[in-house]
Design a protein around this motif. Structure first.
Motif, mmCIF file in Angstrom:
data_model
loop_
_atom_site.group_PDB
_atom_site.id
_atom_site.type_symbol
_atom_site.label_atom_id
_atom_site.label_comp_id
_atom_site.label_asym_id
_atom_site.label_seq_id
_atom_site.Cartn_x
_atom_site.Cartn_y
_atom_site.Cartn_z
ATOM 1 N N ARG A 38 -50.674 46.583 -55.166
ATOM 2 C CA ARG A 38 -50.365 45.527 -55.365
ATOM 3 C C ARG A 38 -51.606 45.070 -56.596
ATOM 4 N N ILE A 53 -53.765 56.185 -48.128
ATOM 5 C CA ILE A 53 -55.049 56.024 -48.416
ATOM 6 C C ILE A 53 -54.793 57.599 -49.540
ATOM 7 N N ASN A 101 -57.116 54.098 -53.294
ATOM 8 C CA ASN A 101 -56.024 53.269 -51.965
ATOM 9 C C ASN A 101 -54.600 53.104 -53.107
ATOM 10 N N ASP A 131 -53.278 49.965 -44.711
ATOM 11 C CA ASP A 131 -52.797 51.078 -46.396
ATOM 12 C C ASP A 131 -53.384 52.611 -46.824
ATOM 13 N N THR A 187 -52.268 51.589 -52.294
ATOM 14 C CA THR A 187 -51.770 50.153 -51.855
ATOM 15 C C THR A 187 -52.378 49.549 -52.695
ATOM 16 N N ASP A 188 -53.581 49.823 -52.777
ATOM 17 C CA ASP A 188 -54.559 48.179 -53.893
ATOM 18 C C ASP A 188 -54.175 48.531 -54.693
#
Length: 238
Positions: free
Chosen positions: A86, A73, A80, A71, A82-83
């Motif tokens: 996604r 951050i 986050n 990830d 990356t989250d």
């Protein structure tokens, strides 16, 4: 290793001819079969590029030699990134499967008072944090949150978790059977011809869900266990 990440790793070992005047996105895409330039975007980190495909995210150096899994951050904002990526992809997929999220094919726990929010939880009966969420069901109900369960046994078809999900669905009282199964009890029930486990599992795969619990909401997807008060605050926020 997923097939996507394995492809990235293997392709990095192979030579590729790329036009010198191509953009970085085009150059990187040409190195990896199945990856389009639209799947590649710059990150706030100089020289690091994001590759997002089918709900998976990895990072590549500009020359395609180095891959970073994990990830990203933003420490200044505690976000986050990356989250975020996604969830953006999952939200798009969720819109596509929304007509297949049939509550009559789920195990639903509804609070006695006003229902302020409805969440759909992809759950594995043997998952530790899924069990924790279920033990705190009263806390979610106190926040006016209805919990709808879909079965997502991480071991796949034929696994103990899959068989337990089938058994719960075939029980005369599904709510009670699910509660007892999540408490570790051995549930006995006759088999029945039509369970939704395969349907739920297919939807979870389409959404790129790799862990449980995964909480589907009208604001996006919360991956992992979230305490009731924090979840309610997020759902209430504008």
């Amino acid at each position: 290793m997923s097939s996507f990440i394995a492809t990235i790793a293997l392709a990095a070992l192979l030579p590729s001819a790329v036009a010198e005047d191509a953009s970085t996105e085009e150059r990187l895409a040409s190195m990896f079969p199945g990856v389009e330039a639209e799947n590649i975007s710059p990150t706030p980190v100089a020289g690091l590029w994001e590759v997002a495909l089918a709900g998976q995210v990895v990072y590549l150096s500009e020359d395609g030699r180095y891959m970073v899994r994990g990830d990203l951050i933003d420490m200044m904002t505690d976000r986050n990134l990356t989250d975020d990526r996604r969830n953006e992809w999952t939200a798009q997929q969720l819109a596509r499967v929304s007509d297949r999220l049939d509550a009559s094919r789920m195990v639903v726990f509804t609070p006695e008072g006003e229902v302020r929010h409805t969440i759909t939880v992809l759950t594995d009966i043997d998952c530790t944090y899924c069990r924790r969420l279920h033990r705190e069901l009263e806390s979610y109900h106190a926040q006016g949150i209805e919990v709808r369960y879909m079965f997502y046994p991480l071991g796949g078809q034929g696994s103990p978790g899959w068989n337990k999900a089938d058994t719960v669905w075939c029980s005369p009282d599904r709510q009670d059977a699910l509660t007892r199964a999540k408490a570790g009890e051995d549930i006995k029930a006759k088999s029945c011809p039509d369970t939704p486990v395969q349907e739920h599992y297919d939807i979870g795969r389409e959404l790129g869900i790799s862990g449980t619990p995964a909480i589907l909401t009208d604001k996006g997807v919360a991956r992992g266990y979230v305490p009731a008060d924090r979840l309610a605050a997020w759902l209430d926020a504008n």
